[in-house]
Write a protein that holds these residues in place. Structure first.
Motif, PDB file in Angstrom:
ATOM      1  N   ALA A   1       0.830  -1.209   0.000  1.00  0.00           N
ATOM      2  CA  ALA A   1       0.000   0.000   0.000  1.00  0.00           C
ATOM      3  C   ALA A   1       0.861   1.254   0.000  1.00  0.00           C
ATOM      4  O   ALA A   1       0.562   2.225  -0.710  1.00  0.00           O
ATOM      5  CB  ALA A   1      -0.920  -0.009   1.216  1.00  0.00           C
TER       6      ALA A   1
ATOM      7  N   ALA B   1       1.164   4.219  -2.845  1.00  0.00           N
ATOM      8  CA  ALA B   1       0.976   5.630  -2.486  1.00  0.00           C
ATOM      9  C   ALA B   1       2.191   6.455  -2.891  1.00  0.00           C
ATOM     10  O   ALA B   1       2.061   7.573  -3.413  1.00  0.00           O
ATOM     11  CB  ALA B   1       0.726   5.751  -0.983  1.00  0.00           C
TER      12      ALA B   1
ATOM     13  N   PRO C   1      -6.447  10.336  -3.782  1.00  0.00           N
ATOM     14  CA  PRO C   1      -6.741   9.067  -3.102  1.00  0.00           C
ATOM     15  C   PRO C   1      -5.799   8.781  -1.932  1.00  0.00           C
ATOM     16  O   PRO C   1      -6.215   8.182  -0.932  1.00  0.00           O
ATOM     17  CB  PRO C   1      -6.567   8.022  -4.206  1.00  0.00           C
ATOM     18  CG  PRO C   1      -6.727   8.774  -5.483  1.00  0.00           C
ATOM     19  CD  PRO C   1      -6.172  10.129  -5.211  1.00  0.00           C
ATOM     20  N   VAL C   2      -4.562   9.222  -2.034  1.00  0.00           N
ATOM     21  CA  VAL C   2      -3.606   9.015  -0.941  1.00  0.00           C
ATOM     22  C   VAL C   2      -4.019   9.847   0.269  1.00  0.00           C
ATOM     23  O   VAL C   2      -4.019   9.363   1.415  1.00  0.00           O
ATOM     24  CB  VAL C   2      -2.170   9.383  -1.375  1.00  0.00           C
ATOM     25  CG1 VAL C   2      -1.187   9.128  -0.239  1.00  0.00           C
ATOM     26  CG2 VAL C   2      -1.766   8.593  -2.621  1.00  0.00           C
TER      27      VAL C   2
ATOM     28  N   GLU D   1      -6.991  10.836   1.025  1.00  0.00           N
ATOM     29  CA  GLU D   1      -8.195  10.245   1.597  1.00  0.00           C
ATOM     30  C   GLU D   1      -7.847   9.023   2.438  1.00  0.00           C
ATOM     31  O   GLU D   1      -8.405   8.819   3.532  1.00  0.00           O
ATOM     32  CB  GLU D   1      -9.166   9.863   0.482  1.00  0.00           C
ATOM     33  CG  GLU D   1     -10.462   9.235   0.970  1.00  0.00           C
ATOM     34  CD  GLU D   1     -11.199  10.104   1.976  1.00  0.00           C
ATOM     35  OE1 GLU D   1     -11.785   9.550   2.932  1.00  0.00           O
ATOM     36  OE2 GLU D   1     -11.189  11.344   1.815  1.00  0.00           O
ATOM     37  N   ALA D   2      -6.920   8.197   1.958  1.00  0.00           N
ATOM     38  CA  ALA D   2      -6.491   7.023   2.730  1.00  0.00           C
ATOM     39  C   ALA D   2      -5.827   7.442   4.041  1.00  0.00           C
ATOM     40  O   ALA D   2      -5.990   6.778   5.071  1.00  0.00           O
ATOM     41  CB  ALA D   2      -5.539   6.174   1.896  1.00  0.00           C
ATOM     42  N   CYS D   3      -5.106   8.552   4.017  1.00  0.00           N
ATOM     43  CA  CYS D   3      -4.473   9.055   5.251  1.00  0.00           C
ATOM     44  C   CYS D   3      -5.536   9.583   6.212  1.00  0.00           C
ATOM     45  O   CYS D   3      -5.477   9.336   7.422  1.00  0.00           O
ATOM     46  CB  CYS D   3      -3.460  10.146   4.916  1.00  0.00           C
ATOM     47  SG  CYS D   3      -1.998   9.560   4.038  1.00  0.00           S
TER      48      CYS D   3
ATOM     49  N   SER E   1      -8.643   8.711   6.465  1.00  0.00           N
ATOM     50  CA  SER E   1      -9.480   7.627   6.991  1.00  0.00           C
ATOM     51  C   SER E   1      -8.675   6.600   7.778  1.00  0.00           C
ATOM     52  O   SER E   1      -9.233   5.607   8.253  1.00  0.00           O
ATOM     53  CB  SER E   1     -10.190   6.925   5.832  1.00  0.00           C
ATOM     54  OG  SER E   1      -9.239   6.296   4.981  1.00  0.00           O
TER      55      SER E   1
ATOM     56  N   GLN F   1      -6.718   4.479   6.724  1.00  0.00           N
ATOM     57  CA  GLN F   1      -6.425   3.253   5.987  1.00  0.00           C
ATOM     58  C   GLN F   1      -4.930   3.139   5.719  1.00  0.00           C
ATOM     59  O   GLN F   1      -4.381   2.045   5.634  1.00  0.00           O
ATOM     60  CB  GLN F   1      -7.192   3.233   4.658  1.00  0.00           C
ATOM     61  CG  GLN F   1      -8.693   3.053   4.821  1.00  0.00           C
ATOM     62  CD  GLN F   1      -9.404   3.083   3.480  1.00  0.00           C
ATOM     63  OE1 GLN F   1      -8.992   3.795   2.568  1.00  0.00           O
ATOM     64  NE2 GLN F   1     -10.480   2.313   3.367  1.00  0.00           N
ATOM     65  N   LEU F   2      -4.295   4.293   5.573  1.00  0.00           N
ATOM     66  CA  LEU F   2      -2.847   4.350   5.389  1.00  0.00           C
ATOM     67  C   LEU F   2      -2.254   5.055   6.604  1.00  0.00           C
ATOM     68  O   LEU F   2      -2.533   6.228   6.844  1.00  0.00           O
ATOM     69  CB  LEU F   2      -2.494   5.112   4.107  1.00  0.00           C
ATOM     70  CG  LEU F   2      -1.010   5.122   3.724  1.00  0.00           C
ATOM     71  CD1 LEU F   2      -0.545   3.716   3.358  1.00  0.00           C
ATOM     72  CD2 LEU F   2      -0.776   6.061   2.547  1.00  0.00           C
ATOM     73  N   GLN F   3      -1.457   4.323   7.369  1.00  0.00           N
ATOM     74  CA  GLN F   3      -0.875   4.891   8.592  1.00  0.00           C
ATOM     75  C   GLN F   3       0.648   4.854   8.496  1.00  0.00           C
ATOM     76  O   GLN F   3       1.315   4.041   9.119  1.00  0.00           O
ATOM     77  CB  GLN F   3      -1.350   4.109   9.826  1.00  0.00           C
ATOM     78  CG  GLN F   3      -2.854   4.163  10.024  1.00  0.00           C
ATOM     79  CD  GLN F   3      -3.294   3.521  11.314  1.00  0.00           C
ATOM     80  OE1 GLN F   3      -2.722   3.776  12.373  1.00  0.00           O
ATOM     81  NE2 GLN F   3      -4.310   2.665  11.237  1.00  0.00           N
TER      82      GLN F   3
ATOM     83  N   CYS G   1       2.119  10.187   4.226  1.00  0.00           N
ATOM     84  CA  CYS G   1       0.994  11.113   4.337  1.00  0.00           C
ATOM     85  C   CYS G   1       1.454  12.566   4.289  1.00  0.00           C
ATOM     86  O   CYS G   1       0.806  13.416   3.655  1.00  0.00           O
ATOM     87  CB  CYS G   1       0.220  10.830   5.626  1.00  0.00           C
ATOM     88  SG  CYS G   1      -0.661   9.240   5.603  1.00  0.00           S
TER      89      CYS G   1
END
Length: 549
Positions: free
Chosen positions: A174, A178, A203-204, A206-208, A210, A212-214, A219
């Motif tokens: 993931a 990103a 999209p990156v 948004e993933a940060c 939410s 979903q991407l930690q 980020c």
């Protein structure tokens, strides 16, 4: 080196008895170790897999297909810059392998360096993708984009890499996806396509948001790309908000280079756009401090460039010249970025011969790196012509400016913003040579383009209006001249504030117009205010030139 030191200590007590035999033994052992290391690292110095003759040919063809007149020269220089970067990357990759094989570096250190180099290769690949889909704007900015790739040297700092956030094995796929999006976004920024950059990193982000991407480094970098996209799109408030948030997150996550990137953006946004000079220079100091002890030459160069620009805008020319000189000394001898830096060093203080020399050197670099018809070279020629026109060399300036204007109109079109400065400079030169009607026509054309491009309340109109006023006064149209300089002063005050160099110039022009128009008291008031402002800003040369009766 560590092996040699250890052996030297162990054998020190025996040196007297076995002397030269021991030394020969060590040399032979070392030779065996290094020979094995080199064999184990065979092939580690290969260039990035996509940097092949086929790619070079495709890049050249993509540039040529745009049809822009400077495509060949821009493509040639871009390829040379990419080739140098690819060679440095391959050397860094081999050094990482050899350091591990020789026992100088742990397996963890090798893994960290390899991950760093893989990330850099991803950015290189993303930049290639943009180049291979080139349009005119990509070709225009290609050399600078290639030069902006991060130096592979940063991947040799294992301690810095160790303190960064490792990517957990389960998140590597993931994060890699990103980071590829971020690399593509940066490439789009360098190509001056901010809308595409924002779309790619959305999209990156948004993933940060939410969770979903930690992975904080990823980020923060996505936020920085989004901030740059907003800045290039003219969305100043959005850019500021993203940059400040990125700076906070970078500090919280202990990411000094990301913090420095945010600081570089804030220097520009706060200094050049908000004219909050003290705030901008504070960000400059913090950006430099965050890079202390780290190898980040490209990022440091960006900080120095933005800092020098802000100092120049603030009228602190000696300090600006010193900063640009530092940047010049740190750039590689064949870097195309030297062109811009050379002309920033000493062209605003009336030191005409030093400025002429700097422009000559810059033009040599520009012609070899970009070609004679490239917009950056044409801007350089326009700036040199303007410098000459404003320093008593109008006869030398006129042909330079005429050729630059013809080139810009042919390459960029008649209404491009770059044409404005050339028209204003040409108007100044023509007026000095007694061509008042031609001067007025060019000044009015510059004003028309500015209003069409930026609206009716833009600070970019100030210089055009001042050129108009001077021509109108020479033509005895004094009422119109007063009106033009009054409007220029109003715009300067609204945009730059009461205590800015541009405001001082506008005030002086207004006072001169009022004097010619016969309004002596009002003229004296404006001229005194201009002289006092020049003095307060430390621009004694202009203060002395401001005559007050």
């Amino acid at each position: 080196t560590a092996l040699e030191v250890a052996l030297a200590r162990t054998l020190a007590g025996h040196a007297r008895t076995i002397g030269g035999i021991t030394i020969v033994g060590i040399a032979l052992t070392a030779g065996v170790v290094f020979g094995q290391s080199e064999r184990a690292c065979e092939g580690s110095d290969a260039l990035p897999v996509r940097w092949t003759e086929a790619t070079r040919s495709a890049l050249s063809g993509a540039f040529e297909n745009t049809g822009v007149p400077y495509a060949t020269s821009s493509g040639r220089t871009t390829e040379a810059v990419l080739d140098r970067w690819a060679t440095q990357w391959a050397t860094a990759r081999q050094d990482a392998c050899l350091d591990h094989e020789r026992g100088v570096q742990s397996a963890q250190g090798l893994d960290l360096r390899t991950q760093c180099l893989d990330t850099q290769r991803g950015r290189f690949d993303a930049q290639l993708d943009v180049f291979l889909e080139a349009d005119g704007e990509v070709v225009n900015n290609a050399v600078a984009a290639a030069a902006a790739l991060p130096s592979p040297e940063v991947c040799s700092d294992v301690e810095a890499l160790r303190t960064a956030h490792p990517v957990p094995p389960e998140a590597r796929e993931a994060v890699a996806a990103a980071q590829h999006a971020i690399a593509r976004g940066r490439a789009e920024i360098e190509a001056r396509r901010p809308a595409l950059a924002a779309e790619v990193v959305a999209p990156v982000l948004e993933a940060c948001r939410s969770a979903q991407l930690q992975h904080p480094p990823t980020c923060v970098e996505a936020s920085l790309v989004a901030a740059d996209a907003a800045s290039f799109a003219g969305e100043h408030k959005a850019a500021l908000a993203r940059l400040r948030a990125a700076a906070v997150e970078a500090q919280r996550a202990r990411l000094p280079e990301s913090f420095a990137r945010a600081a570089a953006g804030l220097i520009w946004e706060r200094g050049e756009l908000d004219l909050a000079f003290d705030d901008a220079l504070t960000w400059a100091a913090m950006g430099h401090a965050s890079l202390e002890g780290r190898s980040a030459p490209v990022l440091r160069s960006t900080l120095l460039n933005n800092e020098g620009s802000v100092l120049s805008t603030a009228g602190r020319w000696d300090e600006a010249a010193a900063v640009h000189q530092t940047r010049l000394e740190e750039l590689e001898a064949d870097s195309p970025l030297r062109m811009q830096t050379l002309t920033n060093i000493d062209n605003q203080r009336g030191r005409l011969e030093a400025a002429e020399q700097a422009y000559r050197q810059a033009l040599e670099i520009g012609l070899s790196s970009y070609g004679a018809t490239h917009p950056r070279v044409l801007v350089l020629r326009s700036n040199r012509g303007g410098m000459r026109a404003k320093n008593g060399r109008a006869a030398d300036a006129l042909p330079e400016l005429t050729e630059a204007l013809e080139g810009q109109r042919a390459v960029l079109g008649p209404n491009h913003p770059n044409v404005v400065a050339t028209l204003s400079n040409l108007a100044i030169a023509q007026l000095a040579l007694g061509q008042a009607e031609a001067s007025l026509r060019n000044a009015k054309e510059a004003t028309r383009i500015v209003r069409a491009q930026y609206g009716t309340d833009s600070a970019k109109e100030v210089e055009c209006l001042l050129a108009e006023s001077d021509a109108l006064l020479t033509l005895k149209r004094t009422e119109d001249g007063v009106r033009a300089s009054a409007r220029a002063t109003k715009l300067a005050r609204a945009v730059y504030g009461e205590e800015h160099l541009t405001t001082a110039y506008a005030l002086r022009s207004w006072g001169a117009a009022l004097r010619v128009h016969g309004q002596t008291d009002a003229a004296t008031e404006k001229l005194r205010a201009a002289k006092a402002l020049f003095t307060k800003l430390g621009v004694t040369l202009e203060a002395d030139k401001t005559e007050v009766e």
